[in-house]
Design a protein around this motif. Structure first.
Motif, short mmCIF file in Angstrom:
data_model
loop_
_atom_site.label_atom_id
_atom_site.label_comp_id
_atom_site.label_asym_id
_atom_site.label_seq_id
_atom_site.Cartn_x
_atom_site.Cartn_y
_atom_site.Cartn_z
N ASP A 61 0.81 -1.22 0.00
CA ASP A 61 0.00 0.00 0.00
C ASP A 61 0.85 1.27 0.00
O ASP A 61 0.33 2.37 0.24
N LEU A 62 2.14 1.17 -0.23
CA LEU A 62 2.98 2.36 -0.30
C LEU A 62 2.50 3.28 -1.42
O LEU A 62 2.02 2.80 -2.47
N PRO A 63 2.61 4.59 -1.25
CA PRO A 63 2.16 5.54 -2.28
C PRO A 63 2.86 5.30 -3.61
O PRO A 63 4.05 4.96 -3.66
N THR A 64 2.12 5.47 -4.69
CA THR A 64 2.66 5.21 -6.03
C THR A 64 3.85 6.10 -6.34
O THR A 64 4.83 5.65 -6.95
N ASP A 65 3.80 7.38 -5.92
CA ASP A 65 4.91 8.28 -6.22
C ASP A 65 6.18 7.85 -5.50
O ASP A 65 7.29 7.98 -6.04
N LEU A 66 6.05 7.28 -4.29
CA LEU A 66 7.22 6.77 -3.57
C LEU A 66 7.80 5.55 -4.28
O LEU A 66 9.02 5.44 -4.45
N LEU A 67 6.92 4.63 -4.73
CA LEU A 67 7.38 3.45 -5.47
C LEU A 67 8.08 3.86 -6.76
O LEU A 67 9.11 3.28 -7.13
N THR A 68 7.55 4.87 -7.42
CA THR A 68 8.15 5.34 -8.67
C THR A 68 9.55 5.89 -8.44
O THR A 68 10.47 5.64 -9.21
N ASN A 69 9.71 6.63 -7.34
CA ASN A 69 11.04 7.17 -7.01
C ASN A 69 12.04 6.05 -6.75
O ASN A 69 13.21 6.13 -7.15
N ILE A 70 11.60 4.99 -6.08
CA ILE A 70 12.48 3.86 -5.81
C ILE A 70 12.89 3.18 -7.11
O ILE A 70 14.06 2.85 -7.32
N SER B 287 1.17 -4.36 -6.97
CA SER B 287 1.27 -2.90 -6.98
C SER B 287 2.70 -2.45 -7.31
O SER B 287 2.90 -1.47 -8.03
N TRP B 288 3.69 -3.16 -6.79
CA TRP B 288 5.08 -2.82 -7.10
C TRP B 288 5.38 -3.13 -8.57
O TRP B 288 6.12 -2.40 -9.22
N SER B 289 4.79 -4.21 -9.06
CA SER B 289 4.98 -4.55 -10.47
C SER B 289 4.41 -3.47 -11.38
O SER B 289 5.04 -3.04 -12.35
N SER B 290 3.21 -3.00 -11.06
CA SER B 290 2.57 -1.94 -11.86
C SER B 290 3.40 -0.67 -11.83
O SER B 290 3.57 0.00 -12.86
N ALA B 291 3.94 -0.32 -10.66
CA ALA B 291 4.76 0.88 -10.54
C ALA B 291 6.04 0.75 -11.36
O ALA B 291 6.48 1.71 -12.03
N ALA B 292 6.63 -0.44 -11.36
CA ALA B 292 7.89 -0.64 -12.09
C ALA B 292 7.66 -0.52 -13.59
O ALA B 292 8.40 0.20 -14.29
N PHE B 293 6.65 -1.17 -14.12
CA PHE B 293 6.41 -1.13 -15.55
C PHE B 293 5.89 0.23 -16.00
O PHE B 293 6.17 0.68 -17.11
N ALA B 294 5.14 0.92 -15.12
CA ALA B 294 4.69 2.28 -15.45
C ALA B 294 5.86 3.24 -15.50
O ALA B 294 5.83 4.24 -16.24
N ALA B 295 6.92 2.93 -14.73
CA ALA B 295 8.10 3.79 -14.72
C ALA B 295 9.06 3.49 -15.87
O ALA B 295 10.09 4.14 -16.01
#
Length: 407
Positions: A15-24, A44-52
């Motif tokens: 549940d970490l914020p998407t913007d924080l995951l994107t920064n990582i 959720s981490w997978s979605s953030a990684a591929f969106a980035a």
């Protein structure tokens, strides 16, 4: 306070914020194994990684390295590139002494050669390693040791007619050229049954080992003594494959052999399958390079015209990846950057077998394309400037196609 402490001790990391995951993810941008490990944590981490911008797992990558004839005291770093963004480079490092060159890639695993000329399976995205039987298992190789018992070099024994000759090679030097191609029959990630088939000893031998076996089994100990020896002097094996309990090997002159493997892994005698794929020496096409595709279906009762039509339609909708990797026939619509009807290939050993083409092409290093629709033989580079000038004319591999596997 106590309740708050309990809540914080069991956080829901998904549940970490998407913007924080994107920064990582951006911090891991060029660390390919780290980025894929991040993406495998949860959805959720997978979605953030591929969106980035981290490429999907099924993306074919070209891994390249600069060959060296001398041992190095540092880790070897290989570069990864993909078709959708040819200028972006990711890097993966291998521990000191563990990587001299690579002779194959299957199911997301590399077949790498270390500084002692021994093979191992290595997953570059998880760093898992599976050792294979040593090079001294082959009857043509004998180790030379120093006063402390360490291997420094090898005697490599070859036979020419009635004569036997042994040459001395530094261990690191032998590692750069002894193995030509390796393929796996399956994915070793789950610890299941699989086997490794290799072409080695200058392309003259084909050997095979199953998971858990301690010794290599030589299938073809000398190509000059097999069924086609009187037709193709100087021919060597160029590629190999495993399918449905059979090992296949094809030579540079287009001859194909097959070994049936029983349940215990014992091979039958080599059987000729196809011959005459490459026809060298024709006046109009000296040293021509020819790609031929066959549909193998022993049970199908179709006419030749139906087979040719199915083959044509299938090829035109797919992208083909050939080279040291296990040959891949992929639907182009599923892989961003891949073009339908295009063959993406690397040919590390072609300098020896097509010198006239070398004059026109300039060198065989790097990945090239062949358009199966127009039959245009320009062999355009996929990644411009991939290799340093010092590596372009060497007789050793410098790249391999691989698709990530995180298991």
């Amino acid at each position: 306070m106590a309740a708050a402490a309990v809540a914080c001790s069991n956080p829901d990391w998904s549940d970490l914020p998407t913007d924080l995951l994107t920064n990582i993810v951006q911090l891991l941008d060029l660390d390919l194994p780290g980025a894929y490990a991040f993406a495998s944590v949860c959805s959720s981490w997978s979605s953030a990684a591929f969106a980035a911008g981290i490429p999907p797992l099924r993306t074919p990558w070209l891994m390249s390295w600069e060959p060296s004839l001398k041992p190095s005291s540092s880790a070897v770093t290989c570069e990864f590139r993909r078709l959708l963004d040819v200028d972006k480079v990711y890097k993966v490092s291998f521990p000191e002494g563990s990587f001299v060159t690579c002779c194959g890639a299957s199911n997301g695993w590399l077949v790498v050669v270390d500084e002692l000329c021994n093979l191992s399976l290595r997953n570059p995205f998880t760093s898992r390693t599976i050792p294979l039987p040593p090079v001294t298992d082959f009857p043509c190789v004998e180790a030379v040791r120093d006063g402390h018992g360490n291997i420094t070099s090898y005697h490599l024994t070859s036979r020419s007619g009635p004569y036997t000759e042994a040459q001395l090679y530094d261990a690191h030097h032998l590692a750069t050229f002894f193995y030509r191609k390796a393929v796996l029959s399956g994915d070793p990630s789950g610890g299941g049954d699989y086997s490794v088939t290799i072409i080695h000893f200058g392309g003259a031998w084909v050997s095979h080992v199953r998971a858990g076996d301690a010794r290599w089994q030589v299938l073809a100990p000398d190509i000059s003594k097999n069924w086609r020896s009187n037709r193709c002097p100087g021919d060597t094996y160029a590629d190999c494959a495993y399918h449905d309990g059979r090992v296949y090997a094809v030579s540079y002159w287009g001859y194909v052999e097959r070994w049936r493997m029983d349940d215990a892994g014992t091979p039958s005698t080599a059987e000729p399958e196809v011959r005459g794929v490459w026809e060298p020496g024709r006046p109009a096409y000296p040293d021509a390079v020819k790609f031929t595709f066959c549909v193998v279906d022993d049970d199908a009762a179709r006419s030749k015209k139906e087979e040719e039509a199915d083959e044509q339609d299938s090829v035109q909708a797919h992208a083909l990846f050939l080279g040291l990797n296990q040959s891949a026939f992929l639907p182009a619509k599923s892989f961003l950057g891949a073009s339908p009807g295009v063959l993406y290939f690397s040919a590390p050993w072609m300098r020896q077998h097509s010198p006239d083409q070398l004059e026109r092409v300039g060198d065989w290093g790097g990945a090239r394309t062949y358009d199966l629709k127009t039959r245009t033989r320009t062999f355009d580079r996929v990644f411009p400037g991939l290799l340093p000038a010092s590596a372009r004319l060497r007789d050793c591999p410098t790249e391999v196609w691989i698709t990530p596997n995180l298991y």
